[in-house]
Design a protein around this motif. Structure first.
Motif, PDB file in Angstrom:
ATOM      1  N   LEU A 266       0.252   4.097 -23.647  1.00  0.00           N
ATOM      2  CA  LEU A 266       1.653   4.452 -23.872  1.00  0.00           C
ATOM      3  C   LEU A 266       1.877   5.940 -23.607  1.00  0.00           C
ATOM      4  O   LEU A 266       2.847   6.326 -22.956  1.00  0.00           O
ATOM      5  CB  LEU A 266       2.042   4.092 -25.309  1.00  0.00           C
ATOM      6  CG  LEU A 266       3.499   4.201 -25.699  1.00  0.00           C
ATOM      7  CD1 LEU A 266       4.378   3.319 -24.834  1.00  0.00           C
ATOM      8  CD2 LEU A 266       3.651   3.812 -27.175  1.00  0.00           C
ATOM      9  N   SER A 267       0.976   6.764 -24.078  1.00  0.00           N
ATOM     10  CA  SER A 267       1.079   8.207 -23.877  1.00  0.00           C
ATOM     11  C   SER A 267       1.044   8.564 -22.393  1.00  0.00           C
ATOM     12  O   SER A 267       1.858   9.371 -21.917  1.00  0.00           O
ATOM     13  CB  SER A 267      -0.064   8.910 -24.615  1.00  0.00           C
ATOM     14  OG  SER A 267      -0.086  10.277 -24.313  1.00  0.00           O
ATOM     15  N   CYS A 268       0.132   7.960 -21.652  1.00  0.00           N
ATOM     16  CA  CYS A 268       0.044   8.230 -20.213  1.00  0.00           C
ATOM     17  C   CYS A 268       1.325   7.788 -19.507  1.00  0.00           C
ATOM     18  O   CYS A 268       1.871   8.530 -18.678  1.00  0.00           O
ATOM     19  CB  CYS A 268      -1.161   7.509 -19.600  1.00  0.00           C
ATOM     20  SG  CYS A 268      -2.742   8.232 -20.075  1.00  0.00           S
ATOM     21  N   ALA A 269       1.799   6.598 -19.829  1.00  0.00           N
ATOM     22  CA  ALA A 269       3.022   6.099 -19.200  1.00  0.00           C
ATOM     23  C   ALA A 269       4.209   7.003 -19.512  1.00  0.00           C
ATOM     24  O   ALA A 269       5.011   7.331 -18.625  1.00  0.00           O
ATOM     25  CB  ALA A 269       3.307   4.671 -19.653  1.00  0.00           C
ATOM     26  N   ARG A 270       4.320   7.438 -20.751  1.00  0.00           N
ATOM     27  CA  ARG A 270       5.434   8.320 -21.128  1.00  0.00           C
ATOM     28  C   ARG A 270       5.349   9.676 -20.453  1.00  0.00           C
ATOM     29  O   ARG A 270       6.366  10.243 -20.053  1.00  0.00           O
ATOM     30  CB  ARG A 270       5.487   8.482 -22.642  1.00  0.00           C
ATOM     31  CG  ARG A 270       6.030   7.254 -23.335  1.00  0.00           C
ATOM     32  CD  ARG A 270       6.125   7.468 -24.815  1.00  0.00           C
ATOM     33  NE  ARG A 270       6.750   6.320 -25.450  1.00  0.00           N
ATOM     34  CZ  ARG A 270       6.769   6.121 -26.752  1.00  0.00           C
ATOM     35  NH1 ARG A 270       6.204   7.002 -27.565  1.00  0.00           N
ATOM     36  NH2 ARG A 270       7.346   5.054 -27.256  1.00  0.00           N
TER      37      ARG A 270
ATOM     38  N   GLU B  50       7.864  13.143 -16.495  1.00  0.00           N
ATOM     39  CA  GLU B  50       7.787  14.076 -15.367  1.00  0.00           C
ATOM     40  C   GLU B  50       8.559  13.555 -14.168  1.00  0.00           C
ATOM     41  O   GLU B  50       9.230  14.318 -13.462  1.00  0.00           O
ATOM     42  CB  GLU B  50       6.328  14.363 -15.006  1.00  0.00           C
ATOM     43  CG  GLU B  50       6.146  15.372 -13.904  1.00  0.00           C
ATOM     44  CD  GLU B  50       6.737  16.753 -14.192  1.00  0.00           C
ATOM     45  OE1 GLU B  50       6.843  17.543 -13.240  1.00  0.00           O
ATOM     46  OE2 GLU B  50       7.100  17.061 -15.354  1.00  0.00           O
ATOM     47  N   VAL B  51       8.490  12.251 -13.908  1.00  0.00           N
ATOM     48  CA  VAL B  51       9.268  11.668 -12.804  1.00  0.00           C
ATOM     49  C   VAL B  51      10.759  11.843 -13.073  1.00  0.00           C
ATOM     50  O   VAL B  51      11.523  12.221 -12.176  1.00  0.00           O
ATOM     51  CB  VAL B  51       8.888  10.192 -12.577  1.00  0.00           C
ATOM     52  CG1 VAL B  51       9.895   9.485 -11.676  1.00  0.00           C
ATOM     53  CG2 VAL B  51       7.480  10.094 -11.997  1.00  0.00           C
ATOM     54  N   ARG B  52      11.190  11.599 -14.303  1.00  0.00           N
ATOM     55  CA  ARG B  52      12.607  11.809 -14.666  1.00  0.00           C
ATOM     56  C   ARG B  52      13.016  13.257 -14.399  1.00  0.00           C
ATOM     57  O   ARG B  52      14.081  13.515 -13.838  1.00  0.00           O
ATOM     58  CB  ARG B  52      12.839  11.495 -16.141  1.00  0.00           C
ATOM     59  CG  ARG B  52      12.882  10.047 -16.491  1.00  0.00           C
ATOM     60  CD  ARG B  52      13.087   9.872 -18.013  1.00  0.00           C
ATOM     61  NE  ARG B  52      12.992   8.496 -18.402  1.00  0.00           N
ATOM     62  CZ  ARG B  52      13.996   7.624 -18.341  1.00  0.00           C
ATOM     63  NH1 ARG B  52      15.178   8.005 -17.913  1.00  0.00           N
ATOM     64  NH2 ARG B  52      13.823   6.378 -18.724  1.00  0.00           N
ATOM     65  N   ARG B  53      12.184  14.196 -14.829  1.00  0.00           N
ATOM     66  CA  ARG B  53      12.486  15.615 -14.658  1.00  0.00           C
ATOM     67  C   ARG B  53      12.619  15.975 -13.176  1.00  0.00           C
ATOM     68  O   ARG B  53      13.568  16.639 -12.761  1.00  0.00           O
ATOM     69  CB  ARG B  53      11.388  16.457 -15.318  1.00  0.00           C
ATOM     70  CG  ARG B  53      11.665  17.951 -15.357  1.00  0.00           C
ATOM     71  CD  ARG B  53      10.480  18.724 -15.919  1.00  0.00           C
ATOM     72  NE  ARG B  53       9.391  18.819 -14.971  1.00  0.00           N
ATOM     73  CZ  ARG B  53       9.372  19.672 -13.928  1.00  0.00           C
ATOM     74  NH1 ARG B  53      10.376  20.490 -13.721  1.00  0.00           N
ATOM     75  NH2 ARG B  53       8.343  19.705 -13.116  1.00  0.00           N
ATOM     76  N   ARG B  54      11.673  15.497 -12.383  1.00  0.00           N
ATOM     77  CA  ARG B  54      11.686  15.828 -10.958  1.00  0.00           C
ATOM     78  C   ARG B  54      12.857  15.165 -10.230  1.00  0.00           C
ATOM     79  O   ARG B  54      13.440  15.765  -9.317  1.00  0.00           O
ATOM     80  CB  ARG B  54      10.362  15.447 -10.313  1.00  0.00           C
ATOM     81  CG  ARG B  54       9.218  16.324 -10.778  1.00  0.00           C
ATOM     82  CD  ARG B  54       7.913  15.946 -10.117  1.00  0.00           C
ATOM     83  NE  ARG B  54       6.796  16.684 -10.682  1.00  0.00           N
ATOM     84  CZ  ARG B  54       5.615  16.777 -10.092  1.00  0.00           C
ATOM     85  NH1 ARG B  54       5.394  16.180  -8.931  1.00  0.00           N
ATOM     86  NH2 ARG B  54       4.640  17.454 -10.666  1.00  0.00           N
ATOM     87  N   LEU B  55      13.201  13.933 -10.592  1.00  0.00           N
ATOM     88  CA  LEU B  55      14.371  13.280  -9.985  1.00  0.00           C
ATOM     89  C   LEU B  55      15.634  14.086 -10.272  1.00  0.00           C
ATOM     90  O   LEU B  55      16.482  14.267  -9.394  1.00  0.00           O
ATOM     91  CB  LEU B  55      14.536  11.844 -10.511  1.00  0.00           C
ATOM     92  CG  LEU B  55      13.614  10.787  -9.922  1.00  0.00           C
ATOM     93  CD1 LEU B  55      13.702   9.498 -10.722  1.00  0.00           C
ATOM     94  CD2 LEU B  55      13.942  10.533  -8.442  1.00  0.00           C
ATOM     95  N   ARG B  56      15.740  14.543 -11.506  1.00  0.00           N
ATOM     96  CA  ARG B  56      16.916  15.325 -11.896  1.00  0.00           C
ATOM     97  C   ARG B  56      16.977  16.639 -11.123  1.00  0.00           C
ATOM     98  O   ARG B  56      18.008  17.009 -10.568  1.00  0.00           O
ATOM     99  CB  ARG B  56      16.902  15.574 -13.409  1.00  0.00           C
ATOM    100  CG  ARG B  56      18.140  16.276 -13.933  1.00  0.00           C
ATOM    101  CD  ARG B  56      18.110  16.464 -15.452  1.00  0.00           C
ATOM    102  NE  ARG B  56      16.991  17.291 -15.895  1.00  0.00           N
ATOM    103  CZ  ARG B  56      15.871  16.844 -16.486  1.00  0.00           C
ATOM    104  NH1 ARG B  56      15.729  15.565 -16.754  1.00  0.00           N
ATOM    105  NH2 ARG B  56      14.916  17.674 -16.848  1.00  0.00           N
TER     106      ARG B  56
END
Length: 168
Positions: free
Chosen positions: A31-35, A40-46
């Motif tokens: 869960l920690s790895c997935a989060r 980070e993907v959310r941050r970079r997309l933004r």
């Protein structure tokens, strides 16, 4: 709580009674790895595309279905409510990334499809997304990746079997 005294859920298990502690630790680690990766993907997309992960996922669903999908299909695939799909679809349509088409057999029903502009934009975003994930998992060797894929596949099959057996 100060950063020095912060204890994550996995560390807190060090004092838990014996038994399923390793199973809980494994689940929390996954869960920690997935989060971490998702955050980070959310941050970079933004930052790079001024978009969100749900918008990216929406476009990805349509990219995989060139003939289009109904809003209900998208809702089920993304595991979100119809209202979420309707709102996203409206904004993406306003931006020219998707289009609505009436279904011949039922004029009340619509399918959603990527426009040519939507295909180009998704191609840009998905190429970056693929690079980011490769970078984030870069510490794993090809052998590590293969082993982890095998183990996670076995885990998924085991979880599905446990669910289908109706475990409490």
């Amino acid at each position: 709580m100060t950063p020095d005294t912060h204890v994550d859920a996995e560390t807190a298990l060090d004092h838990a009674p014996a038994g399923h502690k390793d199973d809980l630790r494994l689940w929390l680690r996954m869960l920690s790895c997935a989060r971490l990766i998702e955050g980070e993907v959310r941050r970079r997309l933004r930052l790079r595309f001024d978009t969100t992960l749900p918008r990216f996922d929406f476009l990805a669903q349509l990219e995989r279905a060139p003939d289009g999908l109904t809003p209900g299909d998208i809702s089920r695939r993304m595991m979100v409510t119809g209202g979420n799909v309707t709102g996203l679809a409206s904004r993406l349509e306003e931006e020219g990334l998707i289009e609505r088409r009436a279904v011949r057999e039922d004029r009340r029903a619509v399918t959603l499809r990527l426009t040519p502009q939507g295909r180009r934009e998704f191609a840009r975003q998905s190429a970056a997304h693929e690079e980011w994930v490769a970078e984030l998992l870069g510490a794993l060797s090809p052998n590590d990746r293969a082993a982890l894929l095998r183990l996670l596949d076995r885990t998924r099959r085991g979880v599905r079997a446990a669910i289908s057996e109706g475990m409490p």
